[in-house]
Motif scaffolding. Structure first.
Motif, mmCIF file in Angstrom:
data_model
loop_
_atom_site.group_PDB
_atom_site.id
_atom_site.type_symbol
_atom_site.label_atom_id
_atom_site.label_comp_id
_atom_site.label_asym_id
_atom_site.label_seq_id
_atom_site.Cartn_x
_atom_site.Cartn_y
_atom_site.Cartn_z
ATOM 1 N N VAL A 141 -14.028 3.865 -3.413
ATOM 2 C CA VAL A 141 -12.733 4.294 -3.958
ATOM 3 C C VAL A 141 -12.363 5.665 -3.400
ATOM 4 O O VAL A 141 -11.229 5.907 -2.966
ATOM 5 N N VAL A 142 -13.341 6.570 -3.393
ATOM 6 C CA VAL A 142 -13.099 7.922 -2.876
ATOM 7 C C VAL A 142 -12.796 7.879 -1.386
ATOM 8 O O VAL A 142 -11.888 8.564 -0.889
ATOM 9 N N PHE A 143 -13.561 7.060 -0.644
ATOM 10 C CA PHE A 143 -13.365 6.999 0.808
ATOM 11 C C PHE A 143 -11.971 6.482 1.151
ATOM 12 O O PHE A 143 -11.285 7.044 2.023
ATOM 13 N N THR A 144 -11.552 5.410 0.507
ATOM 14 C CA THR A 144 -10.242 4.817 0.826
ATOM 15 C C THR A 144 -9.092 5.590 0.210
ATOM 16 O O THR A 144 -7.941 5.435 0.626
ATOM 17 N N ASN A 145 -9.416 6.422 -0.807
ATOM 18 C CA ASN A 145 -8.379 7.152 -1.541
ATOM 19 C C ASN A 145 -7.335 6.175 -2.097
ATOM 20 O O ASN A 145 -6.134 6.451 -2.100
ATOM 21 N N ASP A 146 -7.843 5.018 -2.524
ATOM 22 C CA ASP A 146 -6.947 3.985 -3.058
ATOM 23 C C ASP A 146 -7.722 3.144 -4.073
ATOM 24 O O ASP A 146 -8.944 3.258 -4.192
ATOM 25 N N TYR A 147 -6.995 2.300 -4.775
ATOM 26 C CA TYR A 147 -7.601 1.485 -5.826
ATOM 27 C C TYR A 147 -7.940 0.093 -5.298
ATOM 28 O O TYR A 147 -7.331 -0.377 -4.314
ATOM 29 N N PRO A 148 -8.905 -0.582 -5.923
ATOM 30 C CA PRO A 148 -9.413 -1.859 -5.396
ATOM 31 C C PRO A 148 -8.360 -2.930 -5.178
ATOM 32 O O PRO A 148 -8.511 -3.765 -4.270
ATOM 33 N N TRP A 149 -7.316 -2.953 -5.988
ATOM 34 C CA TRP A 149 -6.296 -3.995 -5.816
ATOM 35 C C TRP A 149 -5.420 -3.748 -4.589
ATOM 36 O O TRP A 149 -4.607 -4.583 -4.234
ATOM 37 N N ARG A 150 -5.611 -2.601 -3.926
ATOM 38 C CA ARG A 150 -4.866 -2.336 -2.694
ATOM 39 C C ARG A 150 -5.788 -2.300 -1.466
ATOM 40 O O ARG A 150 -5.332 -2.014 -0.363
ATOM 41 N N TRP A 151 -7.062 -2.562 -1.679
ATOM 42 C CA TRP A 151 -7.990 -2.554 -0.552
ATOM 43 C C TRP A 151 -7.673 -3.691 0.413
ATOM 44 O O TRP A 151 -7.196 -4.759 0.019
ATOM 45 N N SER A 152 -7.998 -3.459 1.693
ATOM 46 C CA SER A 152 -7.809 -4.486 2.710
ATOM 47 C C SER A 152 -9.063 -4.572 3.581
ATOM 48 O O SER A 152 -9.947 -3.710 3.509
ATOM 49 N N SER A 153 -9.125 -5.581 4.405
ATOM 50 C CA SER A 153 -10.282 -5.749 5.291
ATOM 51 C C SER A 153 -10.418 -4.575 6.258
ATOM 52 O O SER A 153 -11.526 -4.237 6.680
ATOM 53 N N ALA A 154 -9.305 -3.947 6.601
ATOM 54 C CA ALA A 154 -9.362 -2.780 7.491
ATOM 55 C C ALA A 154 -10.160 -1.656 6.841
ATOM 56 O O ALA A 154 -10.835 -0.881 7.531
ATOM 57 N N ASP A 155 -10.090 -1.552 5.506
ATOM 58 C CA ASP A 155 -10.852 -0.521 4.806
ATOM 59 C C ASP A 155 -12.361 -0.749 4.982
ATOM 60 O O ASP A 155 -13.133 0.208 5.088
ATOM 61 N N PHE A 180 1.013 -3.440 -11.342
ATOM 62 C CA PHE A 180 1.159 -2.864 -10.001
ATOM 63 C C PHE A 180 1.880 -3.786 -9.018
ATOM 64 O O PHE A 180 2.170 -3.375 -7.892
ATOM 65 N N GLY A 181 2.124 -5.010 -9.406
ATOM 66 C CA GLY A 181 2.835 -5.923 -8.533
ATOM 67 C C GLY A 181 1.992 -6.505 -7.409
ATOM 68 O O GLY A 181 2.527 -7.146 -6.489
ATOM 69 N N VAL A 182 0.691 -6.276 -7.437
ATOM 70 C CA VAL A 182 -0.234 -6.845 -6.440
ATOM 71 C C VAL A 182 -1.462 -7.356 -7.183
ATOM 72 O O VAL A 182 -1.653 -7.068 -8.372
ATOM 73 N N HIS A 183 -2.329 -8.072 -6.490
ATOM 74 C CA HIS A 183 -3.558 -8.544 -7.124
ATOM 75 C C HIS A 183 -4.745 -8.304 -6.184
ATOM 76 O O HIS A 183 -4.576 -8.280 -4.952
ATOM 77 N N PRO A 184 -5.925 -8.129 -6.729
ATOM 78 C CA PRO A 184 -7.102 -7.857 -5.891
ATOM 79 C C PRO A 184 -7.553 -9.105 -5.141
ATOM 80 O O PRO A 184 -7.384 -10.228 -5.621
ATOM 81 N N VAL A 185 -8.141 -8.895 -3.964
ATOM 82 C CA VAL A 185 -8.655 -9.996 -3.150
ATOM 83 C C VAL A 185 -10.035 -9.600 -2.614
ATOM 84 O O VAL A 185 -10.416 -8.420 -2.618
ATOM 85 N N GLN A 186 -10.767 -10.597 -2.155
ATOM 86 C CA GLN A 186 -12.057 -10.336 -1.511
ATOM 87 C C GLN A 186 -11.797 -9.834 -0.094
ATOM 88 O O GLN A 186 -11.125 -10.503 0.701
ATOM 89 N N ILE A 187 -12.278 -8.653 0.226
ATOM 90 C CA ILE A 187 -12.022 -8.070 1.543
ATOM 91 C C ILE A 187 -13.260 -8.109 2.443
ATOM 92 O O ILE A 187 -13.191 -7.742 3.609
ATOM 93 N N PHE A 188 -14.382 -8.526 1.887
ATOM 94 C CA PHE A 188 -15.621 -8.617 2.668
ATOM 95 C C PHE A 188 -15.830 -10.066 3.084
ATOM 96 O O PHE A 188 -15.883 -10.974 2.251
ATOM 97 N N HIS A 189 -15.962 -10.272 4.393
ATOM 98 C CA HIS A 189 -16.107 -11.619 4.933
ATOM 99 C C HIS A 189 -17.228 -11.639 5.968
ATOM 100 O O HIS A 189 -17.734 -10.590 6.393
#
Length: 355
Positions: free
Chosen positions: A47-61, A108-117
């Motif tokens: 969370v600290v590294f991305t400076n964002d919340y899990p529901w906005r995380w992406s695979s690029a993170d 927030f108008g978005v939903h969390p997804v699995q970003i690790f593949h």
């Protein structure tokens, strides 16, 4: 979280609730508190590294975080451990059964997804993932190393040169590091009173168990203690001879198991230096250090049929995955395990046919 609630600080409130729910899920699986705490710390670091919340995380993170970990010097196994912990968290918050997608859509108008593949996570790169200098020795390599230790004792003693007592001490020290799976400091800080009998293994006499008082500490914590049970009779005999017959020649009133001529303890640096000298004499790779004896202990116990949990406890590991990094069983062990499994299967099949 209840529907219809108005949150004063929605991002922080939802994040805290997610982590709390994930921790509760892990407790329901009877996971150790320490395991849960470490996994939670990893998620908070992401969370600290991305400076964002899990529901906005992406695979690029994931890729940026992994690159950061590697550039920071994290070992291959450590990166994989971090990724696995964060992946489990993402699996939890993206599971529709927990309804976090509804909470996040509402606030927030978005939903969390699995970003690790599979395509953006590190993989097992080899049978042994520890640092090369810590790889386990084969039994032949280990025997050659101990043979050199004993030969050096005999050679120095026959020459009449000073150093026979220190050579004997170092030979026994290396055998103890291996036979009880110790780290350098753990071995260095041993006292003669750290040995006790094990009522369940009387054949080892008073050397049935070893109290390790200076185990590797957790971050900011005191040294951890553990009791290591004796598994090798030859090693107990070697320690008995050292304590009762050889060590008294130092004429030291200290309790240190490995004294020097000046009544001090043999230090970790000295252990590494002497190991390097013996290693080079035997012809082993120059990147090997004394910690490879501890890895050899873990591997050889597993090859000899000891339970994985027993080995983990002997080593003082909190996580079984750490023990897995230590070990690299040989081909003979794998083939023997296969043979035993096949024998049981065919024996059962034959019995069924006869009945």
């Amino acid at each position: 979280m209840r529907d219809g609630l108005s949150l004063l600080a929605p991002e922080e409130t939802v994040l805290a609730a997610m982590i709390e729910g994930w921790e509760q899920q892990q407790r329901s699986r009877m996971l150790a508190n320490l395991t849960i705490e470490r996994r939670t710390q990893i998620v908070r670091r992401l969370v600290v590294f991305t400076n964002d919340y899990p529901w906005r995380w992406s695979s690029a993170d994931v890729e940026e975080w992994t690159t950061h970990l590697v550039e920071s010097g994290a070992a291959h196994s450590t990166v994989r451990l971090y990724q696995m912990a964060a992946s489990l968290f993402c699996s939890y918050i993206s599971d529709v059964r927990y309804r976090w997608h509804e909470v996040c859509e509402r606030h927030f108008g978005v939903h969390p997804v699995q970003i690790f593949h599979e395509w953006n996570m590190v993989v097992h790169r080899s049978d042994y993932e520890g640092r090369p200098g810590n790889r386990p020795l084969t039994r032949d390599e280990l025997q050659a190393f101990f043979d050199y230790c004993d030969t050096r004792v005999n050679r120095v003693g026959a020459s009449g040169r000073k150093g026979w007592l220190a050579s004997y001490r170092d030979a026994t020290l290396f055998k103890v590091i291996y036979a009880w799976g110790l780290r350098r400091r753990e071995a260095s800080m041993l006292d003669t009173v750290d040995w006790t009998a094990n009522p369940a293994a009387t054949e080892f006499g008073r050397y049935g168990a070893l109290s390790v008082r200076h185990g590797k500490a957790l971050s900011g914590g005191p040294p951890r203690r553990r009791t290591v049970l004796t598994t090798m009779e030859w090693a107990a005999e070697a320690v008995d001879e050292w304590v009762t017959e050889i060590r008294p020649l130092y004429d030291s009133d200290q309790l240190a198991l490995w004294p020097t001529e000046r009544s001090a303890r043999v230090g970790a640096v000295s252990i590494s230096q002497r190991f390097a000298e013996y290693r080079d004499a035997v012809g082993l790779e120059k990147h090997l250090g004394p910690h490879c004896l501890r890895h050899s202990y873990a591997t050889h116990l597993l090859e000899d049929g000891f339970d994985h949990l027993f080995v983990q406890q002997q080593l003082g590991h909190s996580w079984g995955s750490t023990t897995a990094i230590y070990t690299s069983v040989g081909t003979d062990y794998k083939n023997n395990a296969l043979r035993r499994a096949l024998s049981r299967a065919f024996t059962t099949a034959s019995t069924d046919e006869e009945n």
